[in-house]
Design a protein around this motif. Structure first.
Motif, PDB file in Angstrom:
ATOM      1  N   LEU A   8      -0.539  -2.332 -10.794  1.00  0.00           N
ATOM      2  CA  LEU A   8       0.635  -2.800  -9.921  1.00  0.00           C
ATOM      3  C   LEU A   8       1.261  -4.006 -10.775  1.00  0.00           C
ATOM      4  O   LEU A   8       0.514  -4.684 -11.455  1.00  0.00           O
ATOM      5  N   GLY A   9       2.625  -4.152 -10.638  1.00  0.00           N
ATOM      6  CA  GLY A   9       3.370  -5.108 -11.332  1.00  0.00           C
ATOM      7  C   GLY A   9       3.801  -6.351 -10.247  1.00  0.00           C
ATOM      8  O   GLY A   9       3.533  -6.222  -9.015  1.00  0.00           O
ATOM      9  N   ILE A  10       4.286  -7.515 -10.920  1.00  0.00           N
ATOM     10  CA  ILE A  10       4.520  -8.670  -9.889  1.00  0.00           C
ATOM     11  C   ILE A  10       5.678  -8.243  -8.893  1.00  0.00           C
ATOM     12  O   ILE A  10       5.718  -8.588  -7.825  1.00  0.00           O
ATOM     13  N   ASP A  11       6.532  -7.121  -9.481  1.00  0.00           N
ATOM     14  CA  ASP A  11       7.760  -6.788  -8.478  1.00  0.00           C
ATOM     15  C   ASP A  11       7.332  -6.154  -7.329  1.00  0.00           C
ATOM     16  O   ASP A  11       7.821  -5.783  -6.280  1.00  0.00           O
ATOM     17  N   GLU A  12       5.770  -5.618  -7.236  1.00  0.00           N
ATOM     18  CA  GLU A  12       5.334  -4.937  -6.142  1.00  0.00           C
ATOM     19  C   GLU A  12       4.468  -5.623  -5.231  1.00  0.00           C
ATOM     20  O   GLU A  12       3.807  -5.456  -4.260  1.00  0.00           O
ATOM     21  N   VAL A  13       4.512  -7.238  -5.381  1.00  0.00           N
ATOM     22  CA  VAL A  13       3.744  -8.176  -4.611  1.00  0.00           C
ATOM     23  C   VAL A  13       4.018  -8.002  -2.983  1.00  0.00           C
ATOM     24  O   VAL A  13       3.127  -8.271  -2.337  1.00  0.00           O
ATOM     25  N   ASP A  14       5.374  -7.711  -2.874  1.00  0.00           N
ATOM     26  CA  ASP A  14       5.538  -7.613  -1.093  1.00  0.00           C
ATOM     27  C   ASP A  14       4.772  -6.626  -0.552  1.00  0.00           C
ATOM     28  O   ASP A  14       4.257  -6.635   0.551  1.00  0.00           O
ATOM     29  N   ALA A  15       4.919  -5.405  -1.345  1.00  0.00           N
ATOM     30  CA  ALA A  15       4.003  -4.201  -0.628  1.00  0.00           C
ATOM     31  C   ALA A  15       2.578  -4.525  -0.648  1.00  0.00           C
ATOM     32  O   ALA A  15       1.914  -4.187   0.035  1.00  0.00           O
ATOM     33  N   LEU A  16       2.078  -5.254  -1.827  1.00  0.00           N
ATOM     34  CA  LEU A  16       0.778  -5.524  -1.731  1.00  0.00           C
ATOM     35  C   LEU A  16       0.293  -6.498  -0.493  1.00  0.00           C
ATOM     36  O   LEU A  16      -0.813  -6.280   0.165  1.00  0.00           O
ATOM     37  N   LEU A  44      -7.272 -10.341 -14.773  1.00  0.00           N
ATOM     38  CA  LEU A  44      -7.085  -9.816 -13.674  1.00  0.00           C
ATOM     39  C   LEU A  44      -6.048  -8.936 -13.527  1.00  0.00           C
ATOM     40  O   LEU A  44      -4.908  -9.015 -13.814  1.00  0.00           O
ATOM     41  N   ARG A  45      -6.452  -7.572 -12.942  1.00  0.00           N
ATOM     42  CA  ARG A  45      -5.459  -6.567 -12.956  1.00  0.00           C
ATOM     43  C   ARG A  45      -5.556  -5.927 -11.265  1.00  0.00           C
ATOM     44  O   ARG A  45      -6.562  -6.101 -10.733  1.00  0.00           O
ATOM     45  N   HIS A  46      -4.512  -5.450 -10.916  1.00  0.00           N
ATOM     46  CA  HIS A  46      -4.377  -4.920  -9.637  1.00  0.00           C
ATOM     47  C   HIS A  46      -4.170  -3.321  -9.676  1.00  0.00           C
ATOM     48  O   HIS A  46      -2.877  -3.279 -10.392  1.00  0.00           O
ATOM     49  N   PHE A  47      -4.802  -2.603  -9.069  1.00  0.00           N
ATOM     50  CA  PHE A  47      -4.421  -1.168  -9.225  1.00  0.00           C
ATOM     51  C   PHE A  47      -4.163  -0.741  -7.645  1.00  0.00           C
ATOM     52  O   PHE A  47      -4.572  -1.097  -6.871  1.00  0.00           O
ATOM     53  N   GLY A  48      -3.273   0.456  -7.680  1.00  0.00           N
ATOM     54  CA  GLY A  48      -2.803   0.743  -6.431  1.00  0.00           C
ATOM     55  C   GLY A  48      -2.471   2.322  -6.543  1.00  0.00           C
ATOM     56  O   GLY A  48      -2.133   3.047  -7.516  1.00  0.00           O
ATOM     57  N   VAL A  49      -2.637   2.802  -5.090  1.00  0.00           N
ATOM     58  CA  VAL A  49      -2.582   4.147  -4.969  1.00  0.00           C
ATOM     59  C   VAL A  49      -1.372   4.334  -4.351  1.00  0.00           C
ATOM     60  O   VAL A  49      -1.108   3.782  -3.192  1.00  0.00           O
ATOM     61  N   PHE A  50      -0.214   5.141  -4.584  1.00  0.00           N
ATOM     62  CA  PHE A  50       1.000   5.349  -3.945  1.00  0.00           C
ATOM     63  C   PHE A  50       1.073   6.750  -3.619  1.00  0.00           C
ATOM     64  O   PHE A  50       0.723   7.826  -4.041  1.00  0.00           O
ATOM     65  N   GLU A  51       1.246   6.919  -2.318  1.00  0.00           N
ATOM     66  CA  GLU A  51       1.917   8.123  -1.735  1.00  0.00           C
ATOM     67  C   GLU A  51       3.330   8.203  -1.705  1.00  0.00           C
ATOM     68  O   GLU A  51       3.941   7.285  -0.693  1.00  0.00           O
ATOM     69  N   GLY A  52       3.879   9.068  -2.488  1.00  0.00           N
ATOM     70  CA  GLY A  52       5.395   8.904  -2.924  1.00  0.00           C
ATOM     71  C   GLY A  52       5.693   7.393  -3.178  1.00  0.00           C
ATOM     72  O   GLY A  52       5.165   6.906  -4.122  1.00  0.00           O
ATOM     73  N   ALA A  53       6.629   6.571  -2.609  1.00  0.00           N
ATOM     74  CA  ALA A  53       7.010   5.224  -3.081  1.00  0.00           C
ATOM     75  C   ALA A  53       6.117   4.266  -2.173  1.00  0.00           C
ATOM     76  O   ALA A  53       6.201   2.944  -2.516  1.00  0.00           O
ATOM     77  N   GLN A  54       5.172   4.519  -1.163  1.00  0.00           N
ATOM     78  CA  GLN A  54       4.394   3.768  -0.440  1.00  0.00           C
ATOM     79  C   GLN A  54       2.987   3.549  -0.944  1.00  0.00           C
ATOM     80  O   GLN A  54       2.213   4.168  -1.317  1.00  0.00           O
ATOM     81  N   LEU A  55       2.704   1.893  -1.185  1.00  0.00           N
ATOM     82  CA  LEU A  55       1.492   1.678  -1.603  1.00  0.00           C
ATOM     83  C   LEU A  55       0.384   1.817  -0.381  1.00  0.00           C
ATOM     84  O   LEU A  55       0.604   1.228   0.510  1.00  0.00           O
ATOM     85  N   ILE A  56      -0.432   2.609  -0.656  1.00  0.00           N
ATOM     86  CA  ILE A  56      -1.706   2.966   0.385  1.00  0.00           C
ATOM     87  C   ILE A  56      -3.015   2.451   0.220  1.00  0.00           C
ATOM     88  O   ILE A  56      -3.706   2.423   1.257  1.00  0.00           O
ATOM     89  N   ALA A  57      -3.301   2.074  -1.053  1.00  0.00           N
ATOM     90  CA  ALA A  57      -4.681   1.653  -1.230  1.00  0.00           C
ATOM     91  C   ALA A  57      -4.541   0.596  -2.489  1.00  0.00           C
ATOM     92  O   ALA A  57      -3.716   0.899  -3.424  1.00  0.00           O
ATOM     93  N   SER A  58      -5.420  -0.411  -2.342  1.00  0.00           N
ATOM     94  CA  SER A  58      -5.337  -1.165  -3.721  1.00  0.00           C
ATOM     95  C   SER A  58      -7.010  -1.917  -3.778  1.00  0.00           C
ATOM     96  O   SER A  58      -7.791  -1.815  -3.008  1.00  0.00           O
ATOM     97  N   CYS A  59      -7.102  -2.269  -5.003  1.00  0.00           N
ATOM     98  CA  CYS A  59      -8.062  -3.250  -5.357  1.00  0.00           C
ATOM     99  C   CYS A  59      -7.952  -3.982  -6.538  1.00  0.00           C
ATOM    100  O   CYS A  59      -6.901  -3.878  -7.344  1.00  0.00           O
ATOM    101  N   ASN A  60      -8.465  -5.461  -6.865  1.00  0.00           N
ATOM    102  CA  ASN A  60      -8.191  -5.786  -7.999  1.00  0.00           C
ATOM    103  C   ASN A  60      -9.586  -5.840  -8.865  1.00  0.00           C
ATOM    104  O   ASN A  60     -10.753  -5.764  -8.340  1.00  0.00           O
TER     105      ASN A  60
END
Length: 145
Positions: A8-16, A44-60
């Motif tokens: 994940l990038g900083i531009d995705e912080v709202d979704a996170l 530190l890294r953040h990973f995300g699973v997306f379904e289409g454009a929706q962030l549905i799972a994450s961990c760091n």
């Protein structure tokens, strides 16, 4: 629907931050300064699973330099969360397994994960991801309010 797993990038912080409501409902959002500090942190890294454009799972994953074990680093996985509507489909396991693989790639000799959840089903989930609940004991102290 097609799923993707990536950093994940900083531009995705709202979704996170929105997804984190499934982890800790009612948490206050971080300040812009905190967001900048977190995403600038080199280990530190953040990973995300997306379904289409929706962030549905994450961990760091934090990979921490170390002077024991021959100077090999260790990893800490935190903030594991899956959107409640998408649980039970393997997304949480996928993001955790990805974080573990990244820790090995970064030279970590172990990965630690703690949970505050008391539900044995959550513990079983982490054991299915490969974690051993009997290997170490975790102790936590929280800053007084």
């Amino acid at each position: 629907m097609n799923t993707t797993l990536r950093d994940l990038g900083i531009d995705e912080v709202d979704a996170l931050v929105s997804l984190y409501q499934h982890l800790n409902a009612g948490d206050a959002p971080p300040s812009p300064e905190a967001v900048q500090a977190v995403f600038r942190h080199p280990g530190l890294r953040h990973f995300g699973v997306f379904e289409g454009a929706q962030l549905i799972a994450s961990c760091n994953l934090a990979v921490i330099p170390n002077l024991t074990r021959g100077g090999r680093s260790y990893g800490v996985i935190e903030n594991v969360v899956t959107d409640a509507a998408h649980r039970g489909r393997g997304h949480g396991q996928a993001v955790i397994r990805h974080a573990i693989a990244q820790a090995w790639t970064m030279g970590a000799y172990k990965v630690v994960l703690t949970t505050s959840r008391k539900d044995p089903a959550v513990w079983a989930f982490y054991e299915r991801c490969g974690f051993d609940s009997g290997d170490k004991r975790a102790f936590v102290i929280r800053r007084p309010a």
